[in-house]
Design a protein around this motif. Structure first.
Motif, PDB file in Angstrom:
ATOM      1  N   UNK A 204      11.625  -1.567 -13.877  1.00  0.00           N
ATOM      2  CA  UNK A 204      11.314  -0.341 -13.132  1.00  0.00           C
ATOM      3  C   UNK A 204      11.477  -0.632 -11.649  1.00  0.00           C
ATOM      4  N   UNK A 205      12.193   0.247 -10.940  1.00  0.00           N
ATOM      5  CA  UNK A 205      12.259   0.080  -9.500  1.00  0.00           C
ATOM      6  C   UNK A 205      11.019   0.707  -8.860  1.00  0.00           C
ATOM      7  N   UNK A 206      10.914   0.569  -7.563  1.00  0.00           N
ATOM      8  CA  UNK A 206       9.701   1.046  -6.881  1.00  0.00           C
ATOM      9  C   UNK A 206       9.518   2.548  -7.017  1.00  0.00           C
ATOM     10  N   UNK A 207      10.619   3.300  -7.102  1.00  0.00           N
ATOM     11  CA  UNK A 207      10.505   4.762  -7.206  1.00  0.00           C
ATOM     12  C   UNK A 207       9.806   5.156  -8.499  1.00  0.00           C
ATOM     13  N   UNK A 208      10.282   4.642  -9.606  1.00  0.00           N
ATOM     14  CA  UNK A 208       9.688   4.973 -10.901  1.00  0.00           C
ATOM     15  C   UNK A 208       8.273   4.447 -11.014  1.00  0.00           C
ATOM     16  N   UNK A 209       8.031   3.262 -10.475  1.00  0.00           N
ATOM     17  CA  UNK A 209       6.695   2.667 -10.555  1.00  0.00           C
ATOM     18  C   UNK A 209       5.673   3.479  -9.782  1.00  0.00           C
ATOM     19  N   UNK A 210       6.025   3.859  -8.565  1.00  0.00           N
ATOM     20  CA  UNK A 210       5.090   4.622  -7.728  1.00  0.00           C
ATOM     21  C   UNK A 210       4.773   5.970  -8.374  1.00  0.00           C
ATOM     22  N   UNK A 211       5.773   6.633  -8.904  1.00  0.00           N
ATOM     23  CA  UNK A 211       5.536   7.940  -9.537  1.00  0.00           C
ATOM     24  C   UNK A 211       4.625   7.806 -10.755  1.00  0.00           C
ATOM     25  N   UNK A 212       4.799   6.769 -11.562  1.00  0.00           N
ATOM     26  CA  UNK A 212       3.977   6.613 -12.758  1.00  0.00           C
ATOM     27  C   UNK A 212       2.544   6.236 -12.396  1.00  0.00           C
ATOM     28  N   UNK A 263      -0.375   8.080  22.362  1.00  0.00           N
ATOM     29  CA  UNK A 263       0.949   8.665  22.110  1.00  0.00           C
ATOM     30  C   UNK A 263       1.042   9.000  20.634  1.00  0.00           C
ATOM     31  N   UNK A 264       1.594  10.163  20.386  1.00  0.00           N
ATOM     32  CA  UNK A 264       1.694  10.613  18.988  1.00  0.00           C
ATOM     33  C   UNK A 264       3.151  10.696  18.526  1.00  0.00           C
ATOM     34  N   UNK A 265       4.004   9.929  19.217  1.00  0.00           N
ATOM     35  CA  UNK A 265       5.399   9.910  18.809  1.00  0.00           C
ATOM     36  C   UNK A 265       5.525   9.087  17.516  1.00  0.00           C
ATOM     37  N   UNK A 266       6.374   9.564  16.721  1.00  0.00           N
ATOM     38  CA  UNK A 266       6.577   8.865  15.448  1.00  0.00           C
ATOM     39  C   UNK A 266       7.305   7.532  15.629  1.00  0.00           C
ATOM     40  N   UNK A 267       7.982   7.416  16.744  1.00  0.00           N
ATOM     41  CA  UNK A 267       8.699   6.169  16.975  1.00  0.00           C
ATOM     42  C   UNK A 267      10.018   6.138  16.219  1.00  0.00           C
ATOM     43  N   UNK A 268      10.728   5.061  16.378  1.00  0.00           N
ATOM     44  CA  UNK A 268      12.027   4.897  15.723  1.00  0.00           C
ATOM     45  C   UNK A 268      11.839   4.537  14.251  1.00  0.00           C
ATOM     46  N   UNK A 269      12.430   5.379  13.431  1.00  0.00           N
ATOM     47  CA  UNK A 269      12.317   5.133  11.993  1.00  0.00           C
ATOM     48  C   UNK A 269      13.319   4.075  11.558  1.00  0.00           C
ATOM     49  N   UNK A 270      12.844   3.202  10.682  1.00  0.00           N
ATOM     50  CA  UNK A 270      13.710   2.149  10.175  1.00  0.00           C
ATOM     51  C   UNK A 270      14.600   2.667   9.062  1.00  0.00           C
ATOM     52  N   UNK A 271      15.619   1.887   8.794  1.00  0.00           N
ATOM     53  CA  UNK A 271      16.567   2.242   7.752  1.00  0.00           C
ATOM     54  C   UNK A 271      15.889   2.208   6.392  1.00  0.00           C
ATOM     55  N   UNK A 272      16.060   3.257   5.631  1.00  0.00           N
ATOM     56  CA  UNK A 272      15.468   3.327   4.312  1.00  0.00           C
ATOM     57  C   UNK A 272      14.074   3.883   4.279  1.00  0.00           C
ATOM     58  N   UNK A 273      13.500   4.197   5.423  1.00  0.00           N
ATOM     59  CA  UNK A 273      12.134   4.708   5.425  1.00  0.00           C
ATOM     60  C   UNK A 273      12.051   6.101   4.837  1.00  0.00           C
ATOM     61  N   UNK A 274      13.146   6.841   4.889  1.00  0.00           N
ATOM     62  CA  UNK A 274      13.154   8.198   4.345  1.00  0.00           C
ATOM     63  C   UNK A 274      12.858   8.190   2.849  1.00  0.00           C
ATOM     64  N   UNK A 275      13.412   7.205   2.115  1.00  0.00           N
ATOM     65  CA  UNK A 275      13.188   7.112   0.669  1.00  0.00           C
ATOM     66  C   UNK A 275      11.731   6.816   0.371  1.00  0.00           C
ATOM     67  N   UNK A 276      11.080   5.996   1.203  1.00  0.00           N
ATOM     68  CA  UNK A 276       9.672   5.673   0.971  1.00  0.00           C
ATOM     69  C   UNK A 276       8.757   6.849   1.308  1.00  0.00           C
ATOM     70  N   UNK A 277       9.139   7.609   2.336  1.00  0.00           N
ATOM     71  CA  UNK A 277       8.277   8.721   2.765  1.00  0.00           C
ATOM     72  C   UNK A 277       8.255   9.856   1.758  1.00  0.00           C
ATOM     73  N   UNK A 278       9.316   9.983   0.968  1.00  0.00           N
ATOM     74  CA  UNK A 278       9.368  11.051  -0.035  1.00  0.00           C
ATOM     75  C   UNK A 278       8.541  10.743  -1.273  1.00  0.00           C
ATOM     76  N   UNK A 279       8.034   9.522  -1.375  1.00  0.00           N
ATOM     77  CA  UNK A 279       7.267   9.127  -2.548  1.00  0.00           C
ATOM     78  C   UNK A 279       5.782   9.276  -2.294  1.00  0.00           C
ATOM     79  N   UNK A 280       5.002   9.415  -3.381  1.00  0.00           N
ATOM     80  CA  UNK A 280       3.535   9.443  -3.199  1.00  0.00           C
ATOM     81  C   UNK A 280       3.039   8.116  -2.642  1.00  0.00           C
TER      82      UNK A 280
END
Length: 450
Positions: A204-212, A263-280
């Protein structure tokens, strides 16, 4: 003679002499009326019928009839002898046929035994640690092709020299194994058959594991897998979870930093962070609780892997362990059938002895080092005086009980080389233990409290 004198006799009442008539006449015929005197008439020779005269033809007929009788008897004898000979020949043919069938059956039995022995030898050879990997095949589910690390994983398997095959399986993203074995049955001997092993790895990759974990279906999913694959030993591999936890850890640090700096700036997002943010969002503790639960309740082992190299290494290790399992089981069964007990760690601190006897001294030294008070220099001191166990046993045989217990206590032990080397003795305690060990006939006797 015709004028014979006939004398007539007459009987009167008086006793006077009867008168005799001497007249010449033919005598009268006799008429005897008494039946007791009736004799059969016997014909004279002249009145007999002529005797039957046999000719040559008649005598030939007589001799011919005798010859016919002899011929019939001869034919009957020859016929009976022929029938007896035919019976003997038939019996001999039957015996030869039975002998031929028995030889053919024995030849078939010998060929079958040879084939079984050859198959057993080939099967034993295929179980050897150096050969068993050549008979293993790794089956990868087609779902691995959807992972971004698929090409790297295949490269890792090739480096391990594993034979792999891509095939659609019941459980997605699973790894199974098959073993090639010799066919051996009552009617078929030889040939290769593929036997599926009872181990399975589910990735199981992290996506499936986190969802379960977030949906509380983690344990249920493992239970469903084991239900659909009964008899399988399941291992779960969770891939890439450390990157997920690192992302949320860094995100939390960034939020704390921004809060401190105002400061409430989100800052520079790292590569691949979008996939992690969409998960629970789940915690490491939640994941560990789920892994412990499936291990305790479902007997499912688990492992966290973070790289394709690590995944390929795990698959290679499992393949080797599965390939060597039959050999280890066979070896254990052989030891248990030959010995009442055996050392479980039979591959630890062992000494190899070849056919020429090389290694026997090292083995004797290792045996002496098993005692608590004996070290390497102690064993060397004893070996210097008694180079083999038989030498020590011969010395004990010529000692009394008290002499035997003190036999080794005065042997000097040199720890190091040099003029100022300390010299000590073996001592009475170790000497007593060795004596009891090599001479006692009671298997339950205690050598000491040490």
């Amino acid at each position: 003679m015709d004028n014979m004198d006939v004398i007539e006799l007459s009987s009167d009442s008086n006793d006077s002499v009867p008168s005799v008539n001497t007249s010449s006449s033919k005598p009268p015929a006799l008429h005897i009326l008494d039946d007791d005197y009736n004799f059969p008439e016997v014909p004279f020779a002249s009145e007999l019928p002529a005797a039957k005269k046999y000719t040559d033809s008649d005598s030939g007929a007589i001799f011919k009839s005798n010859s016919d009788i002899e011929t019939e008897l001869f034919k009957k004898y020859i016929g009976e002898k022929s029938r007896s000979k035919e019976t003997v020949n038939a019996s001999s043919k039957n015996d030869k046929e039975l002998t031929r069938i028995e030889k053919y059956r024995k030849a078939e039995e010998a060929a079958r035994i040879r084939a079984e022995k050859a198959a057993a030898a080939a099967r034993l050879k295929s179980m050897q640690p150096g050969e068993c990997m050549n008979y293993m095949q790794v089956i990868l589910d087609l779902g691995f092709m959807n992972f971004n690390f698929f090409d790297t994983l295949i490269t890792e398997l090739q480096q391990y020299e594993l034979v792999y095959k891509l095939k659609s399986q019941i459980i997605s993203n699973s790894v199974t194994w098959t073993r090639s074995e010799e066919k051996n049955s009552e009617h078929v001997t030889g040939g290769i058959k593929s036997v599926e092993d009872n181990h399975i790895i589910v990735v199981w990759d992290y996506t499936e594991t986190v969802k379960k974990v977030a949906s509380d279906t983690f344990v249920t999913s493992i239970d469903n897998i084991q239900t659909s694959m009964p008899g399988k030993v399941t291992t779960l591999i969770v891939y890439g979870m450390e990157n997920y936890f690192r992302h949320h850890r860094n995100l939390k640090k960034m939020q704390v930093k921004n809060l401190c700096l105002g400061s409430f700036r989100d800052g520079k997002k790292r590569r691949g962070s979008k996939a992690f943010e969409d998960l629970p969002v789940i915690s490491r503790k939640q994941l560990e609780l789920c892994l412990i639960e499936v291990q305790l309740t479902l007997n499912c082992n688990s492992q966290l892997i973070e790289s394709p190299h690590g995944l390929g290494q795990v698959i290679g290790q499992y393949t080797k362990a599965i390939a060597e399992a039959p050999f280890k089981i066979h070896k254990k069964q052989m030891l248990q059938s030959q010995l009442d007990f055996y050392a479980a760690g039979d591959n630890k601190d062992t000494v190899k002895v070849d056919k020429d006897g090389n290694g026997l001294k090292r083995l004797w030294q290792q045996q002496l080092c098993q005692f608590n008070l004996a070290r390497l220099e102690t064993a060397e001191a004893i070996i210097s005086k008694y180079p083999t166990p038989s030498h020590l046993m011969d010395a004990y045989a010529h000692c009394t009980l008290s002499e035997g217990m003190k036999l080794l206590q005065d042997i000097p032990i040199r720890r190091t080389a040099g003029p100022i080397t300390n010299v000590r003795r073996i001592g009475p305690e170790l000497s007593k233990k060795l004596y009891l060990m090599f001479t006692s006939e009671d298997g339950n006797i205690l050598l000491g409290n040490d």
